[in-house]
Scaffold this motif. Structure first.
Motif, PDB file in Angstrom:
ATOM      1  N   VAL A   1       7.487  -9.327  -3.632  1.00 19.31           N
ATOM      2  CA  VAL A   1       7.891  -8.866  -2.304  1.00 19.31           C
ATOM      3  C   VAL A   1       6.788  -7.965  -1.757  1.00 19.31           C
ATOM      4  CG1 VAL A   1       9.652  -7.637  -0.983  1.00 19.31           C
ATOM      5  CG2 VAL A   1      10.309  -8.955  -3.023  1.00 19.31           C
ATOM      6  N   VAL A   2       6.107  -8.426  -0.715  1.00 20.76           N
ATOM      7  CA  VAL A   2       4.988  -7.686  -0.128  1.00 20.76           C
ATOM      8  C   VAL A   2       5.511  -6.886   1.060  1.00 20.76           C
ATOM      9  CG1 VAL A   2       2.669  -7.824   0.837  1.00 20.76           C
ATOM     10  CG2 VAL A   2       3.416  -9.524  -0.849  1.00 20.76           C
ATOM     11  N   MET A   3       5.294  -5.561   1.023  1.00 26.72           N
ATOM     12  CA  MET A   3       5.809  -4.681   2.067  1.00 26.72           C
ATOM     13  C   MET A   3       4.684  -4.012   2.832  1.00 26.72           C
ATOM     14  SD  MET A   3       9.106  -2.904   0.170  1.00 26.72           S
ATOM     15  CE  MET A   3       9.681  -2.208   1.732  1.00 26.72           C
ATOM     16  N   GLU A   4       4.963  -3.713   4.089  1.00 33.73           N
ATOM     17  CA  GLU A   4       4.039  -2.967   4.952  1.00 33.73           C
ATOM     18  C   GLU A   4       4.844  -2.216   5.996  1.00 33.73           C
ATOM     19  OE1 GLU A   4       0.262  -3.772   8.000  1.00 33.73           O
ATOM     20  OE2 GLU A   4       1.917  -5.202   7.842  1.00 33.73           O
ATOM     21  N   ASP A   5       4.551  -0.933   6.166  1.00 31.75           N
ATOM     22  CA  ASP A   5       5.177  -0.115   7.218  1.00 31.75           C
ATOM     23  C   ASP A   5       6.699  -0.230   7.232  1.00 31.75           C
ATOM     24  OD1 ASP A   5       2.660   0.707   7.997  1.00 31.75           O
ATOM     25  OD2 ASP A   5       2.467  -0.841   9.547  1.00 31.75           O
ATOM     26  N   GLY A   6       7.309  -0.229   6.047  1.00 35.59           N
ATOM     27  CA  GLY A   6       8.762  -0.259   5.962  1.00 35.59           C
ATOM     28  C   GLY A   6       9.400  -1.614   6.157  1.00 35.59           C
ATOM     29  N   HIS A   7       8.584  -2.680   6.244  1.00 37.94           N
ATOM     30  CA  HIS A   7       9.098  -4.039   6.433  1.00 37.94           C
ATOM     31  C   HIS A   7       8.686  -4.926   5.263  1.00 37.94           C
ATOM     32  CE1 HIS A   7       8.928  -2.481  10.608  1.00 37.94           C
ATOM     33  NE2 HIS A   7      10.007  -3.225  10.786  1.00 37.94           N
ATOM     34  N   ILE A   8       9.479  -5.945   5.006  1.00 37.39           N
ATOM     35  CA  ILE A   8       9.080  -6.987   4.065  1.00 37.39           C
ATOM     36  C   ILE A   8       8.308  -8.030   4.857  1.00 37.39           C
ATOM     37  CG2 ILE A   8       9.890  -8.871   2.582  1.00 37.39           C
ATOM     38  CD1 ILE A   8      12.285  -7.106   1.851  1.00 37.39           C
ATOM     39  N   ARG A   9       7.032  -8.199   4.513  1.00 40.00           N
ATOM     40  CA  ARG A   9       6.196  -9.162   5.227  1.00 40.00           C
ATOM     41  C   ARG A   9       6.278 -10.557   4.625  1.00 40.00           C
ATOM     42  NH1 ARG A   9       6.099  -6.600   9.839  1.00 40.00           N
ATOM     43  NH2 ARG A   9       4.775  -4.725   9.879  1.00 40.00           N
TER      44      ARG A   9
ATOM     45  N   PRO B   1       0.827  -1.209   0.000  1.00 33.83           N
ATOM     46  CA  PRO B   1       0.000   0.000   0.000  1.00 33.83           C
ATOM     47  C   PRO B   1       0.857   1.254   0.000  1.00 33.83           C
ATOM     48  CG  PRO B   1       0.076  -0.969   2.192  1.00 33.83           C
ATOM     49  CD  PRO B   1       0.773  -1.936   1.293  1.00 33.83           C
ATOM     50  N   SER B   2       0.241   2.387  -0.256  1.00 35.17           N
ATOM     51  CA  SER B   2       0.958   3.661  -0.226  1.00 35.17           C
ATOM     52  C   SER B   2       1.621   3.857   1.133  1.00 35.17           C
ATOM     53  CB  SER B   2      -0.009   4.819  -0.501  1.00 35.17           C
ATOM     54  OG  SER B   2      -0.568   4.703  -1.786  1.00 35.17           O
ATOM     55  N   GLY B   3       2.873   4.320   1.097  1.00 29.51           N
ATOM     56  CA  GLY B   3       3.598   4.573   2.335  1.00 29.51           C
ATOM     57  C   GLY B   3       4.279   3.367   2.931  1.00 29.51           C
ATOM     58  N   CYS B   4       4.310   2.235   2.211  1.00 33.74           N
ATOM     59  CA  CYS B   4       4.910   1.025   2.784  1.00 33.74           C
ATOM     60  C   CYS B   4       6.426   1.010   2.664  1.00 33.74           C
ATOM     61  CB  CYS B   4       4.325  -0.229   2.126  1.00 33.74           C
ATOM     62  SG  CYS B   4       4.842  -0.477   0.413  1.00 33.74           S
ATOM     63  N   GLY B   5       7.010   1.885   1.830  1.00 38.26           N
ATOM     64  CA  GLY B   5       8.463   1.941   1.684  1.00 38.26           C
ATOM     65  C   GLY B   5       8.983   1.387   0.373  1.00 38.26           C
ATOM     66  N   LYS B   6       8.100   0.978  -0.531  1.00 36.35           N
ATOM     67  CA  LYS B   6       8.564   0.328  -1.762  1.00 36.35           C
ATOM     68  C   LYS B   6       9.306   1.299  -2.692  1.00 36.35           C
ATOM     69  CE  LYS B   6       3.920   0.634  -3.867  1.00 36.35           C
ATOM     70  NZ  LYS B   6       3.269   1.315  -2.723  1.00 36.35           N
ATOM     71  N   THR B   7       8.788   2.521  -2.845  1.00 39.15           N
ATOM     72  CA  THR B   7       9.468   3.479  -3.721  1.00 39.15           C
ATOM     73  C   THR B   7      10.771   3.957  -3.110  1.00 39.15           C
ATOM     74  OG1 THR B   7       7.405   4.182  -4.769  1.00 39.15           O
ATOM     75  CG2 THR B   7       9.255   5.709  -4.883  1.00 39.15           C
ATOM     76  N   SER B   8      10.809   4.157  -1.796  1.00 35.89           N
ATOM     77  CA  SER B   8      12.070   4.522  -1.139  1.00 35.89           C
ATOM     78  C   SER B   8      13.112   3.431  -1.335  1.00 35.89           C
ATOM     79  CB  SER B   8      11.834   4.757   0.354  1.00 35.89           C
ATOM     80  OG  SER B   8      11.047   5.908   0.575  1.00 35.89           O
ATOM     81  N   THR B   9      12.682   2.170  -1.283  1.00 35.81           N
ATOM     82  CA  THR B   9      13.601   1.056  -1.506  1.00 35.81           C
ATOM     83  C   THR B   9      14.163   1.101  -2.919  1.00 35.81           C
ATOM     84  OG1 THR B   9      12.450  -0.338   0.089  1.00 35.81           O
ATOM     85  CG2 THR B   9      13.792  -1.460  -1.554  1.00 35.81           C
TER      86      THR B   9
END
Length: 337
Positions: free
Chosen positions: A215-223, A47-55
């Protein structure tokens, strides 16, 4: 080569080692580690804000890494500028130069390197042909459709012969029909070129169609990270099951379970594990019908049935419903939201 002349195969095209990104007191990416095998199509999903684009931007070198390391082809590139990393990035906006032809847009990076015009144009035509845009070489971007602009931007990224291509939501501006066609082209190109693509998206269907590694991300973590079928068949948590869609989160005797909506049916108590509820909505989807069922206060589930089966015994919103599944189709979840 090592000193004996034996070729050493690289283990990973990209490796993230405990990578963190902070913006002031905000942690956007929190100590993630990830290994991407050679010549893979990897989708960063969340979701938006999960950290994927920053990564993605840290891999590219467009964001400074707060902690951790990035390796590309087994070389630590953490402190290298973008031009020395062997990556190319394709942005969501495409950012084509409006006053340049498609040919000159694709050749622009070669011009910046001082490559003579005949040589850079010849190579640009090769890459326009690769994305099936050679007939539009002399057109300006404003004379192209969105999908055609996307292909030109892709050729411009590929002409630098990157080791890794980074794509930031490249299909989001396209209509659904065109998105599907361009998606096929991306997968074809990745296979033909034999390089790793890392693709950021919030679209579950897009990731499952394209990825070798999802790779599923949430809140800056890889879930969860794995092949799409593995993630879909065995989500590790309620978050992953809900985010990728197509699952019901139900209460089992030993805790929450996930059951695919297409593995559930409407029946009667006694036919197997079940919950009682009431039909909340009916959605015709062509080859199937989705029946949404309220199964408790604030809880819902759904059933996907073929159109033939539904219309043989239809239900309406407000009808009582019993959701049935089999024990073999239930998957225990490791954590609860």
């Amino acid at each position: 080569m090592d000193t004996s002349g034996i070729r050493i195969e690289r283990r990973f095209d990209v490796e993230l080692v405990k990578v963190t990104k902070r913006y002031g007191s905000t942690v956007a990416v929190d100590g993630i580690s990830l290994r991407i095998p050679p010549a893979s199509y990897c989708c960063l999903l969340g979701p938006s804000g999960c950290g994927k684009t920053s990564t993605l931007r840290m891999i590219a070198g467009h964001e400074v890494i707060s902690d951790g390391d990035v390796l590309i082809h087994d070389v630590n590139v953490t402190d290298l500028p973008p031009v020395q990393r062997g990556t190319a990035m394709m942005f969501q906006s495409y950012a084509l130069f409006p006053h340049l032809s498609c040919l000159d847009n694709v050749a622009f990076s070669l011009k910046a390197r001082g490559i003579p015009k005949p040589a850079r144009h010849a190579k640009a035509r090769e890459y326009l042909a690769l994305v099936r845009m050679e007939k539009f070489a002399e057109r300006l971007p404003a004379q192209l459709s969105g999908g055609q602009q996307q292909r030109v931007a892709l050729a411009r990224s590929l002409i630098t012969e990157p080791r890794v291509l980074l794509l930031d939501e490249p299909l989001s501006a396209l209509d659904p029909f065109l998105r599907g066609r361009v998606r096929e082209e991306l997968k074809r190109l990745q296979r033909e070129l034999g390089i790793t693509f890392i693709h950021v998206t919030h679209g579950q269907d897009e990731a499952m169609a394209l990825a070798d590694l999802m790779v599923v991300m949430e809140d800056g973590h890889i879930r969860q990270a794995g092949p799409p079928r593995e993630v879909f068949e065995r989500p590790v948590s309620a978050f992953v099951a809900r985010f990728i869609g197509g699952h019901n989160i139900l209460r089992g005797p030993d805790g929450p379970i996930a059951v695919r909506a297409d593995r559930c049916r409407l029946g009667v108590a006694g036919e197997g594990p079940h919950v009682l509820g009431r039909v909340a909505a009916v959605e015709y989807q062509g080859t199937s019908v989705r029946v949404a069922v309220s199964v408790g206060e604030g809880e819902d589930a759904s059933v996907l049935v073929s159109d033939e089966a539904f219309y043989a015994d239809p239900v309406q919103p407000g009808d009582a419903a019993t959701l049935i599944w089999t024990e073999r189709d239930a998957h225990a979840l490791a954590e609860v939201d």
